[in-house]
Design a protein around this motif. Structure first.
Motif, PDB file in Angstrom:
ATOM      1  N   ASP A 256      45.897  35.855  41.991  1.00  0.00           N
ATOM      2  CA  ASP A 256      45.678  35.906  43.432  1.00  0.00           C
ATOM      3  C   ASP A 256      44.306  36.357  43.734  1.00  0.00           C
ATOM      4  O   ASP A 256      43.917  36.288  44.812  1.00  0.00           O
ATOM      5  CB  ASP A 256      46.579  36.790  44.221  1.00  0.00           C
ATOM      6  CG  ASP A 256      48.238  35.955  43.964  1.00  0.00           C
ATOM      7  OD1 ASP A 256      48.278  34.604  43.544  1.00  0.00           O
ATOM      8  OD2 ASP A 256      49.301  36.791  43.880  1.00  0.00           O
ATOM      9  N   ASN A 257      43.785  36.875  42.971  1.00  0.00           N
ATOM     10  CA  ASN A 257      42.523  37.675  43.137  1.00  0.00           C
ATOM     11  C   ASN A 257      41.481  37.527  41.978  1.00  0.00           C
ATOM     12  O   ASN A 257      41.303  38.224  41.080  1.00  0.00           O
ATOM     13  CB  ASN A 257      42.567  39.217  43.393  1.00  0.00           C
ATOM     14  CG  ASN A 257      41.250  39.726  43.746  1.00  0.00           C
ATOM     15  OD1 ASN A 257      40.484  39.367  44.283  1.00  0.00           O
ATOM     16  ND2 ASN A 257      41.200  41.205  43.755  1.00  0.00           N
ATOM     17  N   PRO A 258      41.323  36.112  41.549  1.00  0.00           N
ATOM     18  CA  PRO A 258      40.595  35.976  40.147  1.00  0.00           C
ATOM     19  C   PRO A 258      39.158  36.466  40.066  1.00  0.00           C
ATOM     20  O   PRO A 258      38.444  36.531  41.141  1.00  0.00           O
ATOM     21  CB  PRO A 258      40.568  34.443  40.118  1.00  0.00           C
ATOM     22  CG  PRO A 258      40.661  33.921  41.398  1.00  0.00           C
ATOM     23  CD  PRO A 258      41.742  34.883  42.231  1.00  0.00           C
ATOM     24  N   VAL A 259      38.613  36.600  38.985  1.00  0.00           N
ATOM     25  CA  VAL A 259      37.317  36.945  38.631  1.00  0.00           C
ATOM     26  C   VAL A 259      36.746  35.541  39.181  1.00  0.00           C
ATOM     27  O   VAL A 259      36.901  34.467  38.768  1.00  0.00           O
ATOM     28  CB  VAL A 259      36.970  37.090  37.246  1.00  0.00           C
ATOM     29  CG1 VAL A 259      35.586  37.169  37.207  1.00  0.00           C
ATOM     30  CG2 VAL A 259      37.632  38.482  36.735  1.00  0.00           C
ATOM     31  N   ILE A 260      35.475  35.700  39.975  1.00  0.00           N
ATOM     32  CA  ILE A 260      34.674  34.397  40.436  1.00  0.00           C
ATOM     33  C   ILE A 260      33.096  34.644  40.011  1.00  0.00           C
ATOM     34  O   ILE A 260      32.640  33.448  39.919  1.00  0.00           O
ATOM     35  CB  ILE A 260      34.919  34.318  41.686  1.00  0.00           C
ATOM     36  CG1 ILE A 260      34.199  35.578  42.809  1.00  0.00           C
ATOM     37  CG2 ILE A 260      36.204  33.794  42.344  1.00  0.00           C
ATOM     38  CD1 ILE A 260      34.100  35.294  44.210  1.00  0.00           C
ATOM     39  N   ALA A 261      32.881  35.902  39.647  1.00  0.00           N
ATOM     40  CA  ALA A 261      31.372  35.973  39.412  1.00  0.00           C
ATOM     41  C   ALA A 261      31.194  37.291  38.376  1.00  0.00           C
ATOM     42  O   ALA A 261      32.040  38.037  38.155  1.00  0.00           O
ATOM     43  CB  ALA A 261      30.433  36.253  40.378  1.00  0.00           C
ATOM     44  N   VAL A 262      30.030  36.952  37.528  1.00  0.00           N
ATOM     45  CA  VAL A 262      29.801  38.194  36.875  1.00  0.00           C
ATOM     46  C   VAL A 262      28.343  38.447  37.090  1.00  0.00           C
ATOM     47  O   VAL A 262      27.374  37.735  37.023  1.00  0.00           O
ATOM     48  CB  VAL A 262      29.967  37.869  35.381  1.00  0.00           C
ATOM     49  CG1 VAL A 262      29.213  36.692  34.951  1.00  0.00           C
ATOM     50  CG2 VAL A 262      29.751  38.953  34.426  1.00  0.00           C
ATOM     51  N   SER A 263      27.794  39.654  36.927  1.00  0.00           N
ATOM     52  CA  SER A 263      26.564  40.291  36.933  1.00  0.00           C
ATOM     53  C   SER A 263      26.159  40.528  35.409  1.00  0.00           C
ATOM     54  O   SER A 263      26.793  41.512  34.945  1.00  0.00           O
ATOM     55  CB  SER A 263      26.163  41.159  37.834  1.00  0.00           C
ATOM     56  OG  SER A 263      25.145  41.847  37.568  1.00  0.00           O
TER      57      SER A 263
END
Ligand code: FAD
Length: 431
Positions: A256-263
């Motif tokens: 319900d709260n997926p990883v969407i980006a990475v730095s």
């Protein structure tokens, strides 16, 4: 006809009908009945190439694989825990060429023309085929996590194709502080090796227990449950304090709260709700699809994978091209080395029959996935699959299941079987 040495070598290199057979010296072999080309020398492709030659040595088989040595993903989690070396899970194609007479070409296939039944290699050589078997494995959906890319994977490894990626992850784990946080981002289904991320977490916990005892492993999972979940969690409780404050492993479903980006620079993940998770070691296993050549050859559907007729593995989208292994859709059968080997054998059998205009036999597939919880404790899931009258794959009742006994003797025995399975599957595929 008189041959000088140079002409002779040139003709052998060109795959002529002159063959060296054992100690009996040169024999002139009658021309081949057909030419089967196999793309990809992993568990699927190497097994298919070998099996066709075993079934019918009048068929010329060419195996095209850019790597001269293949590193197996099975066993690569063991490397991360220091249980074995990367060198011990590398295999060459020499035996396939010398013992089975397969023409092995170390090149990348760039394009396939299904109408003309030809393919073009990176060096621009063209090869004709009567039947083509595609086994290119997986590629990644790089756009599933913003900021992640093939280039970023040099700093934030997926280690989901073994080799250099495994080395990068290993080096980062060794270099992290004693109280470091390892974050594994596990993908949604379908993906290669459903129990793989959890075996990885188990064996990294084993490593940390000995070398980084204050470390923690956090699995952020893009699904609600996972393969052999109850067995893994039981093993984590038994060995790594799972469920307590001191647990080495934590698992969180983030559907319900997926990883969407990475730095990449900060090794920080961003979730859909804006949570930021900073790691010392980030292991992103991205969403997956069939290897790129399958897509560019028109073999994939909207899912990114290759639909096939399960009885022959022939593509439903292109004639005379068969797809096996991770790239193919075999509903219900997991994407594993064991399944790839099994699909390859059934496909080889079908291809040999089709080339003789005969009805292929009914296929049966098998799979077992072993996972180590510690070097001494193993668990498994096994199944046998067949086709019903509607040509749908079904699980044969009573033919498999997950490990039912979890006393220490049974766990120990399964760990030994896992090691023996590795030896036999690699021998079966590459020797
Ligand atoms: P691959 O093994 O990926 O082979 C595909 C080959 O095709 C590659 O060598 C590639 O170079 C080649 N190729 C791609 N494109 C081209 C092209 N254009 N031209 C020529 N060649 C090309 N499975 C198990 O059964 N048991 C296990 O214990 C297990 N452990 C695993 C652990 C981990 C960490 C991972 C990631 C996977 C594990 N697996 C396991 C799964 C297993 O590795 C895969 O299911 C298996 O490798 C699939 O085989 P394949 O031949 O389809 O693909």
């Amino acid at each position: 006809m008189q041959y000088n040495r140079r002409q002779f070598i040139r003709q052998i290199a060109a795959g002529s009908s002159l063959l060296l057979t054992g100690c009996s010296g040169l024999q002139v072999k009658k021309s081949y009945s057909a030419h089967v080309v196999v793309v990809g020398g992993g568990f699927a492709g190497a097994t298919a190439a070998k099996t066709i030659r075993q079934l019918d040595d009048t068929i010329k088989v060419t195996l095209i694989e850019p790597k001269s040595r293949y590193v197996t993903c099975p066993g690569s989690n063991w490397v991360l825990a220091g249980l074995t070396s990367l060198d011990s899970i590398r295999f060459s194609y020499q035996r396939l060429s010398t013992a089975y007479g397969i023409d092995v070409i170390a090149e990348q296939v760039e394009s396939v023309d299904a109408e003309k039944q030809t393919l073009v290699l990176a060096n621009q050589d063209q090869i004709n085929y009567d039947r083509l078997i595609m086994a290119p494995g997986i590629d990644f959906n790089w756009d599933s996590i913003d900021g992640y890319s093939a280039e970023a994977a040099n700093q934030i490894p997926h280690a989901w194709q073994a080799g250099r990626q495994t080395e990068i992850l290993l080096q980062q784990i060794h270099a992290m502080p004693d109280n470091g946080l390892i974050v594994i981002s596990a993908p949604a289904n379908p993906f290669r090796c459903p129990p793989g991320p959890y075996e990885r977490a188990s064996l990294l916990a084993y490593y940390c227990q000995r070398h980084k005892p204050r470390a923690k492993i956090l699995i952020l999972d893009h699904k609600r449950g996972f393969s052999k979940q109850a067995l893994f969690m039981q093993g984590w409780r038994r060995n790594y304090g799972y469920g307590t404050e001191q647990s080495l492993i934590e698992w969180q479903s983030i559907t319900d709260n997926p990883v969407i980006a990475v730095s990449v620079k900060d090794k920080t993940l961003l979730t859909d709700f804006g949570d930021q998770i900073k790691a010392d070691v980030l292991n992103i296993i991205p969403a997956q699809k069939a290897g790129q050549i399958a897509a560019s050859s028109g073999l994939t559907d909207n899912s990114g994978w290759c639909p096939v007729q399960p009885d022959t593995a022939e593509s439903t989208l292109r004639d005379k091209i068969h797809v096996i292994g991770d790239a193919a859709i075999y509903p219900g059968i997991p994407k594993s080395a064991f399944a790839a080997n099994s699909e390859a054998k059934a496909c080889a059998m079908a291809v040999v029959h089709l080339l003789k205009d005969k009805q292929p036999p009914e296929p049966v597939w098998m799979n077992t996935c072993f996972s180590l919880l510690t070097p001494q404790q193993g668990i498994s899931v096994a199944m046998v699959y067949k086709l019903n009258q509607q040509q749908q794959i079904y699980k044969v009742k009573g033919a498999g299941g997950v490990s039912s006994r979890t006393d220490s003797q049974s766990l120990h025995r399964e760990a030994q079987i896992a090691r023996n399975w590795y030896k036999s599957i690699t021998r079966n595929t590459f020797s």
